[in-house]
Motif scaffolding. Structure first.
Motif, PDB file in Angstrom:
ATOM      1  N   PHE A 175       0.677  -1.248  -0.157  1.00  0.00           N
ATOM      2  CA  PHE A 175       0.025  -0.261  -0.109  1.00  0.00           C
ATOM      3  C   PHE A 175       0.925   1.213   0.034  1.00  0.00           C
ATOM      4  O   PHE A 175       1.871   1.479   0.724  1.00  0.00           O
ATOM      5  CB  PHE A 175      -0.900   0.124   1.412  1.00  0.00           C
ATOM      6  CG  PHE A 175      -1.755   1.135   1.477  1.00  0.00           C
ATOM      7  CD1 PHE A 175      -2.871   1.116   0.559  1.00  0.00           C
ATOM      8  CD2 PHE A 175      -1.427   2.081   2.265  1.00  0.00           C
ATOM      9  CE1 PHE A 175      -3.587   2.566   0.573  1.00  0.00           C
ATOM     10  CE2 PHE A 175      -2.187   3.485   2.202  1.00  0.00           C
ATOM     11  CZ  PHE A 175      -3.251   3.559   1.605  1.00  0.00           C
ATOM     12  N   ALA A 182      -7.270   3.704   0.431  1.00  0.00           N
ATOM     13  CA  ALA A 182      -7.709   2.485   1.310  1.00  0.00           C
ATOM     14  C   ALA A 182      -9.182   2.620   1.555  1.00  0.00           C
ATOM     15  O   ALA A 182      -9.614   3.681   1.986  1.00  0.00           O
ATOM     16  CB  ALA A 182      -6.890   2.197   2.423  1.00  0.00           C
ATOM     17  N   HIS A 185      -9.908  -2.312   5.563  1.00  0.00           N
ATOM     18  CA  HIS A 185      -8.900  -3.188   5.857  1.00  0.00           C
ATOM     19  C   HIS A 185      -9.517  -4.404   6.300  1.00  0.00           C
ATOM     20  O   HIS A 185     -10.647  -4.607   7.177  1.00  0.00           O
ATOM     21  CB  HIS A 185      -8.048  -2.580   6.922  1.00  0.00           C
ATOM     22  CG  HIS A 185      -7.358  -1.216   6.465  1.00  0.00           C
ATOM     23  ND1 HIS A 185      -7.909  -0.173   6.544  1.00  0.00           N
ATOM     24  CD2 HIS A 185      -6.024  -1.274   6.469  1.00  0.00           C
ATOM     25  CE1 HIS A 185      -6.833   0.969   6.027  1.00  0.00           C
ATOM     26  NE2 HIS A 185      -5.800   0.199   6.335  1.00  0.00           N
ATOM     27  N   ILE A 196      -2.035  -4.961  -0.993  1.00  0.00           N
ATOM     28  CA  ILE A 196      -3.585  -4.694  -1.337  1.00  0.00           C
ATOM     29  C   ILE A 196      -4.381  -6.011  -1.999  1.00  0.00           C
ATOM     30  O   ILE A 196      -3.463  -6.801  -2.733  1.00  0.00           O
ATOM     31  CB  ILE A 196      -3.478  -3.891  -2.529  1.00  0.00           C
ATOM     32  CG1 ILE A 196      -2.850  -2.518  -2.239  1.00  0.00           C
ATOM     33  CG2 ILE A 196      -4.837  -3.525  -3.300  1.00  0.00           C
ATOM     34  CD1 ILE A 196      -2.435  -1.401  -3.153  1.00  0.00           C
ATOM     35  N   VAL A 218      -7.286  -3.171   1.748  1.00  0.00           N
ATOM     36  CA  VAL A 218      -5.832  -3.558   2.433  1.00  0.00           C
ATOM     37  C   VAL A 218      -5.733  -4.677   3.334  1.00  0.00           C
ATOM     38  O   VAL A 218      -6.797  -4.543   4.162  1.00  0.00           O
ATOM     39  CB  VAL A 218      -5.270  -2.056   2.879  1.00  0.00           C
ATOM     40  CG1 VAL A 218      -3.844  -2.562   3.508  1.00  0.00           C
ATOM     41  CG2 VAL A 218      -5.123  -1.120   1.895  1.00  0.00           C
TER      42      VAL A 218
END
Length: 222
Positions: A175, A182, A185, A196, A218
């Motif tokens: 990332f 982003a 997550h 990623i 991510v």
């Protein structure tokens, strides 16, 4: 000296009249020569002293000229420094102007490229939405339409590349906040945290500068 000569003449007058006469007549030329010699020495000393004084103490005109020379040299130094600074400033302005012109040539199409990115996104979604199992000879119209969309997408990417516009499809990459944005997550087995896992929207860079960051998901620690 004259007193000594008189004493000698007085002592020798009774016995040696001739010597007395010679002493009476000879001291005067001797005294005159001595005085002339002393006068010449004194004159030379006076001249030498005056010359030394003149050398030691310059005249007011020489002092004025020396001061004027120092002032002119100082003024010349200041003017030279100002001239050099002006040249340096002019060179900096020229370089900045040249850089702005070059950047304008490179990034002047930035807003136009952003508008075209939406067209590229629509073409990509259109090709992805066509079921692959339906693309066959039994559906010639659908097949021709799909092939036309694919060719159009390939051609627009060639035009983008020609003008320095490149895709950012960073699946599996680390990332980078300067190139990626982003959206979420999520933990994922077999994936290294910070990489990623999913690209929701393709990003683009124009001549190395991020034009649109890629929207990504991510991987995080479990």
């Amino acid at each position: 000296m004259a007193a000594v000569a008189q004493c000698v003449r007085a002592a020798l007058r009774p016995r040696y009249p001739l010597l007395s006469f010679s002493l009476r007549t000879s001291p005067r030329p001797l005294c005159v020569a001595t005085q002339q010699k002393n006068s010449g020495q004194n004159l030379e000393e006076d001249q030498s002293q005056r010359q030394n004084e003149q050398r030691a103490e310059p005249s007011s005109a020489e002092k004025t000229l020396t001061e004027e020379k120092a002032k002119l040299e100082e003024q010349l130094k200041e003017v030279t420094d100002k001239y050099k600074r002006a040249l340096a400033d002019a060179e900096n302005v020229r370089q900045r102007s040249q850089k702005l012109v070059e950047e304008a040539k490179l990034y002047g199409i930035q807003s136009f490229c952003k508008d075209l990115l939406e067209v590229a996104d629509i073409l990509e979604k259109a090709t992805e939405s066509v079921p692959k199992e339906e693309i066959k000879d039994e559906n010639p119209h659908l097949k021709s339409l799909y092939e036309g969309l694919v060719m159009t997408e390939l051609q627009i990417q060639k035009v983008f590349k020609k003008h320095g516009l490149l895709r950012l499809d960073p699946v599996g990459a680390k990332f980078n906040p300067y190139e990626h944005e982003a959206l979420f997550h999520t933990p994922m087995e077999g994936k290294e945290p910070g990489t990623i896992a999913l690209v929701s929207k393709i990003g683009y860079k124009l001549h190395g500068r991020t034009l649109r960051p890629a929207l990504v998901g991510v991987v995080k620690d479990a």
